[in-house]
Design a protein around this motif. Structure first.
Motif: not given
Length: 80
Positions: A38-39, A54-62
């Motif tokens: 995703v990045y 990473f502001e544009n990413l949805p909430s969750g685990v990465y």
């Protein structure tokens, strides 16, 4: 060597800090839980730190992966 990412959990930007004082060129990758990239960025970590947005990413685990010519470092991140 180790890396720290602050803040974690995070809402937007994070500071990635590496104990690697050789200022290597890194590939910075962020992977979601299903393995999708995703990045991706290539950066020389100046003064041992790098700011990533990473502001544009949805909430969750990465999973953050820093890869250089010498090593691969991984860190689990949580987006609020």
């Amino acid at each position: 060597d180790r890396i720290t990412v602050t803040p974690n959990p995070f809402a937007g930007k994070v500071c990635i800090h590496s104990d690697d004082y050789l200022f290597r060129q890194y590939q910075i990758m962020l992977i979601n839980p299903v393995g999708k990239l995703v990045y991706h960025s290539k950066a020389r970590i100046t003064l041992n730190q790098y700011m990533a947005d990473f502001e544009n990413l949805p909430s969750g685990v990465y999973f953050l992966i820093l890869e250089s010519d010498k090593k691969v470092l991984q860190k689990k991140l949580i987006k609020l």
